[in-house]
Design a protein around this motif. Structure first.
Motif, short mmCIF file in Angstrom:
data_model
loop_
_atom_site.label_atom_id
_atom_site.label_comp_id
_atom_site.label_asym_id
_atom_site.label_seq_id
_atom_site.Cartn_x
_atom_site.Cartn_y
_atom_site.Cartn_z
N GLU A 74 0.82 -1.21 0.00
CA GLU A 74 0.00 0.00 0.00
C GLU A 74 0.86 1.27 0.00
O GLU A 74 0.50 2.26 -0.65
CB GLU A 74 -0.98 0.00 1.16
CG GLU A 74 -2.05 -1.07 1.05
CD GLU A 74 -2.78 -1.07 -0.29
OE1 GLU A 74 -3.07 0.03 -0.83
OE2 GLU A 74 -3.07 -2.16 -0.80
N LYS A 77 2.15 1.57 -3.62
CA LYS A 77 1.08 2.01 -4.52
C LYS A 77 0.78 3.49 -4.30
O LYS A 77 0.59 4.24 -5.27
CB LYS A 77 -0.19 1.18 -4.30
CG LYS A 77 -0.10 -0.19 -4.87
CD LYS A 77 -1.33 -1.08 -4.75
CE LYS A 77 -2.49 -0.68 -3.96
NZ LYS A 77 -3.53 -1.72 -3.80
N GLY A 78 0.74 3.91 -3.05
CA GLY A 78 0.45 5.31 -2.75
C GLY A 78 1.53 6.25 -3.27
O GLY A 78 1.23 7.32 -3.80
N LEU A 81 1.15 6.47 -7.02
CA LEU A 81 0.03 7.36 -7.35
C LEU A 81 0.46 8.82 -7.19
O LEU A 81 0.18 9.65 -8.06
CB LEU A 81 -1.19 7.06 -6.48
CG LEU A 81 -2.39 7.99 -6.63
CD1 LEU A 81 -2.89 8.03 -8.07
CD2 LEU A 81 -3.50 7.57 -5.67
N VAL A 101 -8.82 11.65 -5.80
CA VAL A 101 -8.45 10.23 -5.76
C VAL A 101 -7.19 10.07 -4.92
O VAL A 101 -7.12 9.20 -4.05
CB VAL A 101 -8.24 9.66 -7.18
CG1 VAL A 101 -7.56 8.30 -7.12
CG2 VAL A 101 -9.55 9.59 -7.94
N ASN A 105 -7.34 8.18 -1.25
CA ASN A 105 -6.62 6.91 -1.14
C ASN A 105 -5.44 7.01 -0.18
O ASN A 105 -5.26 6.13 0.67
CB ASN A 105 -6.12 6.47 -2.52
CG ASN A 105 -5.41 5.14 -2.44
OD1 ASN A 105 -6.03 4.10 -2.28
ND2 ASN A 105 -4.09 5.17 -2.49
N SER A 106 -4.66 8.03 -0.29
CA SER A 106 -3.45 8.13 0.54
C SER A 106 -3.77 8.22 2.02
O SER A 106 -3.14 7.54 2.84
CB SER A 106 -2.60 9.33 0.11
OG SER A 106 -2.09 9.11 -1.17
N ARG A 108 -6.63 7.30 3.54
CA ARG A 108 -7.27 6.05 3.97
C ARG A 108 -6.22 4.96 4.23
O ARG A 108 -6.25 4.28 5.25
CB ARG A 108 -8.21 5.53 2.87
CG ARG A 108 -9.60 6.03 2.91
CD ARG A 108 -10.37 5.32 1.82
NE ARG A 108 -11.74 5.79 1.75
CZ ARG A 108 -12.57 5.45 0.78
NH1 ARG A 108 -12.16 4.65 -0.20
NH2 ARG A 108 -13.80 5.90 0.77
N GLU A 109 -5.34 4.78 3.26
CA GLU A 109 -4.34 3.71 3.38
C GLU A 109 -3.32 4.02 4.46
O GLU A 109 -2.88 3.12 5.18
CB GLU A 109 -3.66 3.46 2.03
CG GLU A 109 -4.60 2.89 0.98
CD GLU A 109 -5.37 1.67 1.44
OE1 GLU A 109 -4.79 0.79 2.12
OE2 GLU A 109 -6.57 1.57 1.11
N ASP A 149 -13.58 12.52 3.49
CA ASP A 149 -13.70 11.40 2.55
C ASP A 149 -14.94 11.56 1.68
O ASP A 149 -14.90 11.35 0.46
CB ASP A 149 -13.81 10.07 3.31
CG ASP A 149 -12.51 9.63 3.95
OD1 ASP A 149 -11.51 10.38 3.90
OD2 ASP A 149 -12.49 8.51 4.51
N GLN A 153 -15.34 11.66 -2.31
CA GLN A 153 -16.15 10.68 -3.01
C GLN A 153 -17.14 11.37 -3.96
O GLN A 153 -17.35 10.90 -5.08
CB GLN A 153 -16.91 9.80 -2.02
CG GLN A 153 -16.02 8.84 -1.27
CD GLN A 153 -16.74 8.15 -0.13
OE1 GLN A 153 -17.49 8.78 0.62
NE2 GLN A 153 -16.52 6.86 0.02
#
Length: 166
Positions: A74, A77-78, A81, A101, A105-106, A108-109, A149, A153
């Motif tokens: 993760e 991937k972050g 991204l 995005v 994502n960053s 959250r992860e 978040d 979204q």
């Protein structure tokens, strides 16, 4: 409120000026959250090698190794991204939805990684000896400011559907 013309943001029309500042901050959060995630991973990795239970390091257990591996995936991937978004930004092709995005994502992860790191550190995870709880608290606040978040979204949803839901 009425303002003098010289008090206006140069080149801004309507809310484009303030939203431009928000997008810059949101882009920075993408990188910052991954830095916090990496720090948490490094703390958990170090502790998994040095903390012994039943005569061997906890890092020798499959469950711990699986958690560390998932955390690394993760983080990587972050970072990829964030790098991709940075390259789009350099070309002037980065959209607000892409920034959403990245931030969504960053953060959250990074929070998930902080929580896993705290679990690996066990009781030590809540002490100030390790940075994990500090990162988790900071990430909780980052999750809220510069758009929750749910806001991100909706930004992403609007980009997908072409329909504004807010």
């Amino acid at each position: 409120m009425r303002l003098a013309t010289d008090a206006m943001l140069p080149g801004a029309r309507g809310l484009s000026g303030p939203f431009g500042c928000l997008n810059e901050a949101r882009y920075g959060i993408v990188w910052g959250a991954m830095g916090a995630a990496r720090s948490c991973l490094e703390s958990a990795l170090e502790r998994s090698i040095t903390r012994e239970v039943f005569g061997r390091p906890i890092g020798a257990n499959q469950l711990i190794q699986a958690k560390l591996a998932d955390m690394l995936v993760e983080v990587e991937k972050g970072i990829l991204l964030a790098l991709h978004l940075g390259r789009l930004k350099e070309r002037g092709a980065l959209t607000p939805a892409q920034i959403s995005v990245g931030k969504l994502n960053s953060v959250r992860e990074a929070l998930r990684i902080a929580h896993e790191a705290r679990a690996i550190l066990a009781g030590d995870g809540i002490t100030s000896e390790f940075p994990v709880m500090r990162h988790a608290a900071n990430l909780e606040s980052v999750r809220t400011y510069e758009g929750t978040d749910e806001v991100h979204q909706l930004v992403i949803g609007r980009a997908l559907t072409g329909l504004a839901a807010f």
